[in-house]
Design a protein around this motif. Structure first.
Motif, short mmCIF file in Angstrom:
data_model
loop_
_atom_site.label_atom_id
_atom_site.label_comp_id
_atom_site.label_asym_id
_atom_site.label_seq_id
_atom_site.Cartn_x
_atom_site.Cartn_y
_atom_site.Cartn_z
N ALA A 227 0.84 -1.20 0.00
CA ALA A 227 0.00 0.00 0.00
C ALA A 227 0.88 1.25 0.00
O ALA A 227 0.60 2.23 -0.71
N TYR A 228 1.94 1.23 0.77
CA TYR A 228 2.86 2.37 0.83
C TYR A 228 3.52 2.59 -0.54
O TYR A 228 3.62 3.73 -1.02
N LEU A 229 3.95 1.50 -1.18
CA LEU A 229 4.57 1.59 -2.49
C LEU A 229 3.57 2.13 -3.52
O LEU A 229 3.91 3.01 -4.32
N PHE A 230 2.34 1.66 -3.46
CA PHE A 230 1.29 2.16 -4.36
C PHE A 230 1.12 3.66 -4.17
O PHE A 230 1.09 4.42 -5.14
N MET A 231 1.03 4.09 -2.92
CA MET A 231 0.85 5.51 -2.61
C MET A 231 1.99 6.34 -3.21
O MET A 231 1.76 7.41 -3.77
N LYS A 232 3.20 5.85 -3.10
CA LYS A 232 4.36 6.57 -3.64
C LYS A 232 4.27 6.69 -5.17
O LYS A 232 4.60 7.73 -5.73
N HIS A 233 3.82 5.65 -5.83
CA HIS A 233 3.75 5.66 -7.30
C HIS A 233 2.65 6.58 -7.81
O HIS A 233 2.78 7.17 -8.88
N VAL A 234 1.55 6.68 -7.07
CA VAL A 234 0.44 7.52 -7.56
C VAL A 234 0.50 8.94 -7.01
O VAL A 234 -0.23 9.81 -7.46
N ASN A 235 1.35 9.17 -6.00
CA ASN A 235 1.53 10.49 -5.41
C ASN A 235 0.21 11.06 -4.87
O ASN A 235 -0.13 12.22 -5.11
N ASP B 20 -4.11 8.46 3.25
CA ASP B 20 -5.48 8.49 3.79
C ASP B 20 -6.52 8.96 2.77
O ASP B 20 -7.71 9.01 3.07
N SER B 21 -6.09 9.24 1.55
CA SER B 21 -7.02 9.62 0.48
C SER B 21 -7.29 8.47 -0.48
O SER B 21 -8.02 8.62 -1.44
N ILE B 22 -6.67 7.31 -0.22
CA ILE B 22 -6.83 6.15 -1.09
C ILE B 22 -7.70 5.11 -0.39
O ILE B 22 -7.50 4.81 0.79
N ILE B 23 -8.66 4.57 -1.10
CA ILE B 23 -9.52 3.52 -0.57
C ILE B 23 -8.84 2.18 -0.83
O ILE B 23 -8.73 1.74 -1.98
N PHE B 24 -8.33 1.54 0.24
CA PHE B 24 -7.61 0.29 0.10
C PHE B 24 -8.46 -0.94 0.38
O PHE B 24 -8.08 -2.04 0.02
N PHE B 25 -9.60 -0.79 1.06
CA PHE B 25 -10.39 -1.95 1.49
C PHE B 25 -11.82 -1.85 0.97
O PHE B 25 -12.38 -0.76 0.87
N ALA B 26 -12.41 -2.99 0.69
CA ALA B 26 -13.77 -3.04 0.17
C ALA B 26 -14.75 -2.37 1.13
O ALA B 26 -15.70 -1.73 0.70
N GLY B 27 -14.54 -2.49 2.44
CA GLY B 27 -15.42 -1.85 3.42
C GLY B 27 -15.42 -0.34 3.26
O GLY B 27 -16.46 0.31 3.35
N GLN B 28 -14.27 0.23 3.01
CA GLN B 28 -14.17 1.66 2.76
C GLN B 28 -14.88 2.01 1.46
O GLN B 28 -15.51 3.05 1.34
#
Length: 79
Positions: free
Chosen positions: A45-53, A57-65
């Motif tokens: 998740a951290y790596l994904f966040m770095k790639h998309v900049n 806390d602005s990325i929805i990582f879980f189906a519940g969210q």
């Protein structure tokens, strides 16, 4: 503002294939994450966040969210 994995990737101007390569996984596996059939480990998740900049806390990582986000009056979405 909250972004799905797909929205964050598109905002970064990356294709699914490009993101999969950056994440060091197959395109098929990446697509499973983007469709919320798998959940990123924290390091992924951290790596994904770095790639998309996009802030973590602005990325929805879980189906519940996702359910909460998609049912809001502001936006509708389908996965």
């Amino acid at each position: 503002m909250q972004y799905t994995l797909e929205q964050a990737r598109i905002l970064a101007g990356l294709t699914q294939r490009e993101m999969a390569k950056k994440m060091k996984m197959s395109e098929k596996t990446y697509i499973q994450y983007e469709k919320y059939r798998r959940v990123f480990r924290m390091d992924q998740a951290y790596l994904f966040m770095k790639h998309v900049n996009v802030p973590f806390d602005s990325i929805i990582f879980f189906a519940g969210q996702l359910q909460k986000f998609c049912s809001s009056d502001e936006m509708t979405c389908t996965i």
